[in-house]
Design an enzyme around this catalytic site. Structure first.
Site, short mmCIF file in Angstrom:
data_model
loop_
_atom_site.label_atom_id
_atom_site.label_comp_id
_atom_site.label_asym_id
_atom_site.label_seq_id
_atom_site.Cartn_x
_atom_site.Cartn_y
_atom_site.Cartn_z
N GLN A 46 -8.84 64.63 -22.46
CA GLN A 46 -9.17 63.42 -23.13
C GLN A 46 -10.00 62.46 -22.13
OE1 GLN A 46 -8.19 62.50 -26.26
NE2 GLN A 46 -9.04 60.63 -26.31
N LYS A 71 -2.63 63.93 -31.60
CA LYS A 71 -3.16 65.50 -31.61
C LYS A 71 -1.92 66.25 -31.40
CE LYS A 71 -7.96 63.92 -29.68
NZ LYS A 71 -8.32 63.74 -28.63
N ASP A 89 -13.74 70.68 -28.14
CA ASP A 89 -14.50 69.58 -28.29
C ASP A 89 -15.89 69.73 -28.50
OD1 ASP A 89 -12.92 67.18 -28.08
OD2 ASP A 89 -12.42 67.43 -25.90
N1 GUN Z 1 -12.55 60.28 -26.21
C1 GUN Z 1 -12.78 59.75 -27.31
N2 GUN Z 1 -13.08 60.60 -28.08
C2 GUN Z 1 -12.77 61.87 -27.71
C3 GUN Z 1 -12.81 63.20 -28.05
O1 GUN Z 1 -13.28 63.53 -29.44
N3 GUN Z 1 -12.38 64.38 -27.44
C4 GUN Z 1 -12.18 64.06 -25.91
N4 GUN Z 1 -11.74 64.88 -25.35
N5 GUN Z 1 -12.17 62.68 -25.48
C5 GUN Z 1 -12.31 61.62 -26.27
#
Ligand code: GUN
Length: 258
Positions: free
Chosen positions: A76, A32, A99
């Protein structure tokens, strides 16, 4: 991005919070960050130790909610077990919730009047659209009912006028339901659960799974046997994953211009 800065004086900023040492999460966060660098989004990483308390984490989220240079906040998941994920998601300002996990944003998606879409389901819809596949009237089967992928995925397919079935661990005769699918989305986290004989000839198969086996990374779809029958299929890695990150970038730019 340069235009946004030059014309509106806006430089989108994303804060990514990671707690603990989960190796998969570390890789996702790194990717990211690299994507932000590649397209000119300012990124801030907050790597907190495993023993971070709930109060400390919420305090950081609140600080970022009030920080002008930050437009998007992502924590995350999964968090270490002693932390309350729902409370943390609820603490993120819905306007910075790139998200789209906050209940306000989840509700807006349900109604079909939203600012952000959750990154993975949005990435899947983008793949479908860009591949020239029309969802209208199609039998869509989503395997998995997580808040992050399965449930919003079903909603987005419904918005595009698909006939949607959601399968889960209690579904009777998964094979029979999957065989009906014109569009099959697998998002359960079970390595290679979907086999060739579960898929209709000519189906579109999208694999959201990311399962780390001792020697390799596999999806929820047994690629080789399913590829023989599918008219289109996404690989793991390299299919949905990069789309998730692209949608996060899109949401961050959107958050900066809201
Ligand atoms: N863990 C697995 N996929 C995601 C996601 O799309 N966003 C976040 N914040 N955590 C994750």
């Amino acid at each position: 991005m340069a235009k946004l800065k030059a014309e509106k004086g806006i430089e989108p900023g994303l804060a990514v919070i990671i707690v603990g040492e989960d190796p998969a999460s570390k890789i996702y966060v790194r990717n990211k960050k690299l994507a932000c660098e590649a397209i000119g989004i300012r990124s801030e990483e907050y790597a907190l130790p495993e023993n971070t308390t709930q109060e400390e984490l919420i305090a950081l989220v609140e600080e970022l909610n009030n920080k002008k240079e930050i437009h998007g906040i992502l924590c995350q998941l999964p968090l270490p077990k002693h932390l309350d994920e729902e409370a943390v998601i609820n603490a993120i300002s819905p306007k910075k919730d790139v998200d789209a996990f906050h209940p306000v944003n989840v509700g807006k998606i349900m109604i079909g009047n939203f600012d952000f879409l959750p990154c993975t389901p949005a990435g899947v819809m983008e793949l479908i659209k860009e591949s020239g596949i029309d969802v209208k009237g199609k039998e869509c089967v989503v395997v998995g009912r997580s808040n992050i992928v399965g449930k919003p995925m079903a909603m987005l397919l419904l918005h595009q006028h698909g006939t949607v079935t959601v399968c889960h661990s209690k579904t009777r005769d998964l094979k029979e339901v999957c065989q009906r699918a014109d569009i099959l989305v697998a998002a359960v986290g079970v390595p290679e659960l979907i086999k060739g004989d579960m898929v209709k000839e000519g189906a579109v198969v999208i694999d959201v799974g990311m399962n780390r086996l001792p020697d390799k990374l596999v999806g929820d779809v047994e690629f080789d046997s399913v590829a023989e029958r599918a008219c289109a299929i996404t690989p793991v890695p390299g299919g949905v994953g990069p789309m998730t990150i692209a949608m996060l970038m899109k949401n961050t730019v959107k958050a900066a211009t809201l």
